[in-house]
Scaffold this active site. Structure first.
Site, short mmCIF file in Angstrom:
data_model
loop_
_atom_site.label_atom_id
_atom_site.label_comp_id
_atom_site.label_asym_id
_atom_site.label_seq_id
_atom_site.Cartn_x
_atom_site.Cartn_y
_atom_site.Cartn_z
N ASP A 62 28.79 11.78 17.22
CA ASP A 62 28.54 10.84 15.91
C ASP A 62 29.34 9.45 16.50
O ASP A 62 30.51 9.62 16.31
CB ASP A 62 30.01 11.42 14.43
CG ASP A 62 30.13 10.77 13.66
OD1 ASP A 62 29.50 9.69 13.24
OD2 ASP A 62 30.22 11.70 12.39
N HIS B 125 19.03 9.48 9.25
CA HIS B 125 20.65 8.92 9.64
C HIS B 125 20.62 7.29 10.88
O HIS B 125 20.47 6.37 10.26
CB HIS B 125 22.41 9.36 9.58
CG HIS B 125 22.95 9.09 9.23
ND1 HIS B 125 23.41 9.18 8.53
CD2 HIS B 125 24.16 8.97 10.17
CE1 HIS B 125 24.39 8.42 9.00
NE2 HIS B 125 25.12 8.20 10.09
#
Lengths: 408, 408
Positions: free
Chosen positions: A229, A319
Site C-alpha cells: 500500500d 484501485h
C-alpha cells in the site's frame, strides 16, 4: 537548513551506552551473519552486551519544515485532535504554541519536558517527532478568517462516507510518532498537560507500522488486507516533491496540509474474497505489489493491456486505475498507519487504516482523487471512511521561535 | 528439551536478507560507534544497506514449557480472554486446541497460518510467542471439575478492588506477544478465526514495553509513574526459578498459572505528588530504582535503617516493604506491560499496568502478597485494580502434540 530526515544521536541518556548501530554496521554484514546463529541460540538474559540502541536516534526539531512529514515513518503514531476552549483567544493560542514547541523540541531530542513529571521516561527519543496542525477555528481565532486557506475545513461530502463525529474534525492536531510506543505515550501525556488549559481532547487515534528493524529500509507498507500500500507514493528525494507537498505563500510557506481519514476495513468480508478477486480489486499482485501487467512492485502499470478475450488486464474498477490521474499535479504524499483496536460487540476485529496524506493544496490534489474513488473503486466494497479531518501544518520554526509564529 | 528463551533465525522470509545482528555485533562495537555519527546523519531513504532485522528472530514453539513465559518480554502484547460457546464440549475443545496449536507453531516461526488469508503478513515473526491459558470452565468441560487446581478461579475479594466485568474472568486466554505490533495484530486475527466457532471474545487488553533495541538487554521496565518496576523479579536463570514458577504434578506438570490484573494508574493524581513523596511511596529512588537505603538498583533494601530522628528510612507503608515476604517461597514472577488507551470522557489519560504474574500456586504465592498490599500500600492511593483473571497455563507440547494434550 537541517534536513528533517537526518537522524542524530540523542542529547539525553547520559548514563546509557552509546553503541549506535543502524546503517553503520553494514560493512560488517558478513562477519555478523556468521556469528548470528551461535549468538542467537543463547538466552538473551546471558547477553552482557548492548543491543543496537535504536532508541537513541533523534530527528531534528527545528527547520524550514516541521519534522514528522518527510522522515521515514516511525513504527507508532498517535494522532490527537483537540477543541479549543471557548476562552482560548489569540494570546492564549500563542502561549499554548510556545509551550508546545518548547516541550516538543526537548522531548524529540531525548530531553525531559520543562515540567516533566517523569523525566526518566524521556531518555529514549526513538526518532520521536511531534507535528502540530491547525484547524479552521484555530486559524480564525489567531489571525482572522481571511488567514484560512480555502481548503481548510471539512472535505466535500463523499457518497461512501459514514463519518462519525468521534473521529472527525478538531481545532488543533498533535501528531506524535516514534519507534517506541512508550516514548509516544510519555510525549503525548506531556503535551496534553501543556494543552489542558487551552483545549480538550476531541479524539485520539493510534496506529502502527512494522517495528524499527523488522524490515529493510524502504519496504513499502502493507495494510491489514495484506496489500502492498503506497507504491506510487512520491519520495522526499523526488524533484517535484516540494511542489507537491509544501505550500509556497503567506504564513503557510514551508508548511503543508494534512488529511486524516479513518478507514474501517471489513476484514471478515475481505476473508470471503479469493486471492484472484483481491488482486483484481487492487490491480496488483498480493505477493509483491507488482501491477497485474508487470512482475516487480515499481513496474509501471500498463492500463492498455488486454486479456486474450479483450478485457483489460487491470480492471476498470481497480484501485490502482481509479486512484491514478492523467494530471501529474493531482498527487498526494501518503504517510498512513494501520489501526487494530479492541473489537466491540462480539466482533473479532476493529481494524483499518489511518489514512494520512500531505499535499500543498487539498482541493487541487486530494479532492479529485477521492472523487474518482468515490465514484468507482472496488475496494469501497470492503472499506468505509468513518472519520475525516483536515489541518494546516505550519512551517517549522527556528530555535527561539515557535510553531505557528508565522501566523500569530 | 529446547530452551524457550533461545532465539533462532526465522524459517520464513525466503526473499529477505538474513543479516541478523543482535548480540553478534558486540565485538564490533568500537568500529560501529566510530562510524555511527556519519551514517546516522544521512537520510534513511539513501541507505541502501539492511537494517538489523530484529523481525527475523524467532522463539521456539515446542518444548517442556509453553513459550512466552521465560522469554525476555517482547515490546508488545495482546491478551485476549474468550468465553466458550455453550456447545463447546470436550471434543470441540480438543479440536480447537489442535488448530490453535498448529497455527501458533507456524506463526511463531514466521510461517503463514494453515488457512492464512494474508500469508504475506506472517513473514516477520519478531520473537512472536503465543501462550494459551485455561479458565476453570474450560478445565471442567475438558476433564471434569476434579481436574481444576484449587487456585483456578476468581481471586479472593480485596478491599482495593473495583473490578469491572469488562476486564475480568474468561474461559480461555490467548497471550500473543512480539516486538512488532503488526505481527501481533496478524497473529491475533488468525488465532481468533481459529476460535470463532468455539468461543467469543470476552475482553482484549493491549500493552507495551520499550521497543526492541530501545534499551540495553536486562534493563528493568519502568511503569507510567516513572518507577523502575520489577527489580526483585526472579530470573529464569535463578536456581529456584523452577520451584517458583513451574507446576510439578498432574496434567499441569511443566505448566504454571497466570494472574492478569488490570491496574488503573491515576496519572493526574500522581502528578500532584512531589518527587520525595513518590520515592517514599515506593521505597526506591526514581532515578535508578535503588532502595532508599542504597545506591544501586539491585542493592538489598535495609529495612532496619532509621533516619536521624528514628523513623525508618524505607517507610512502613512503602510498596517495597509491603510487597516483600519473610517467606522466600512467597514470590511471584512478574511479566507485566504498560497500557495507555484512548482517554474517554474529557480525561487526558487512560493508563495503567497490565499486571501479569506467573507462579506455581496462586493461593500460596500470589494471594499472601496481594493481601499485604491490600491491607497497606501507599501506592494504593494512586492505583485501582479494575480487572482480574486467573488461568492455568498447561505445559508446552512436543511436535505432533497440542497445548492441553496432558489434560484431554
Amino acid at each position: 537548513m537541517t534536513d528533517p530526515q537526518a537522524e542524530q544521536p540523542a542529547a539525553g541518556g547520559l548514563t546509557r551506552r552509546r553503541l549506535l548501530f543502524g546503517g553503520a554496521v553494514a560493512g560488517l554484514g558478513a562477519a555478523a551473519a556468521i556469528g548470528a546463529d551461535a549468538v542467537l541460540a543463547r538466552p538473551r538474559a546471558d547477553d552482557a552486551v548492548a543491543e543496537p540502541l535504536n532508541g537513541s536516534l533523534t530527528v531534528p526539531f527545528y527547520g524550514a519544515h516541521q519534522a514528522g512529514v518527510t522522515v521515514a515513518p516511525q513504527a507508532h503514531t498517535t494522532l490527537i485532535a483537540l477543541d479549543l476552549h471557548p476562552d482560548t483567544d489569540r494570546d492564549a493560542i500563542r502561549r499554548m504554541l510556545r509551550v508546545l514547541t518548547d516541550d516538543a523540541a526537548r522531548l524529540t531530542q531525548g530531553v525531559a519536558a520543562l515540567a516533566d513529571s517523569e523525566p526518566e521516561l524521556a531518555v529514549v527519543p526513538a526518532r520521536l517527532t511531534v507535528t502540530v496542525g491547525f484547524g479552521a477555528e484555530l486559524v480564525s481565532r489567531a489571525a482572522g478568517t481571511e488567514a484560512r486557506p480555502a481548503w481548510l475545513g471539512a472535505l466535500p461530502a463523499f457518497g461512501i462516507d459514514r463519518l462519525e463525529d468521534a473521529w472527525s474534525g478538531g481545532d488543533l492536531l498533535l501528531q506524535v510518532a516514534a519507534d517506541d510506543a512508550f516514548t509516544v505515550a510519555h510525549a503525548v501525556r506531556m503535551l496534553l498537560k501543556d494543552t489542558r488549559s487551552f483545549a480538550a481532547v476531541r479524539w485520539t487515534q493510534t496506529g502502527f507500522r512494522r517495528a524499527y528493524g523488522s524490515e529493510n529500509n524502504g519496504t513499502t507498507m502493507r495494510n491489514l488486507f495484506g496489500q502492498v500500500d503506497g507504491t506510487v507514493n512520491p519520495a522526499p528525494s523526488d524533484d517535484d516533491f516540494g511542489d507537491l507537498v509544501w505550500c509556497r505563500e503567506g504564513w503557510l510557506a514551508g508548511g503543508t496540509s494534512v488529511v486524516v481519514r479513518r478507514i474501517h476495513m471489513d476484514l471478515d468480508k475481505w476473508d470471503r474474497l479469493d486471492r484472484g478477486g483481491r488482486e483484481q480489486s487492487v490491480g496488483r499482485y498480493l505477493s509483491n505489489g507488482a501491477p497485474l501487467t508487470g512482475t516487480a512492485e515499481h513496474d509501471e502499470p500498463d492500463f492498455e493491456a488486454t486479456t486474450a478475450i479483450g478485457f483489460p488486464v487491470i480492471p476498470e474498477f481497480s484501485h490502482v486505475r481509479r486512484s491514478r490521474s492523467e494530471n501529474t499535479a493531482e498527487r498526494i504524499y501518503r504517510r498512513g498507519y494501520n489501526y487494530d483496536d479492541a473489537p466491540t460487540g462480539g466482533g473479532i476485529s476493529n481494524s483499518g487504516l489511518l489514512f494520512v496524506s500531505h499535499q500543498a493544496d487539498v482541493t487541487r490534489q486530494f479532492v479529485p482523487i477521492q472523487k474518482r474513488l468515490d465514484e468507482l473503486d472496488l475496494l469501497n466494497e470492503w472499506t468505509v471512511p468513518i472519520g475525516s479531518a483536515v489541518f494546516a501544518l505550519p512551517p517549522g520554526c527556528a530555535e527561539g521561535g515557535y510553531i505557528g509564529d508565522t501566523l500569530l
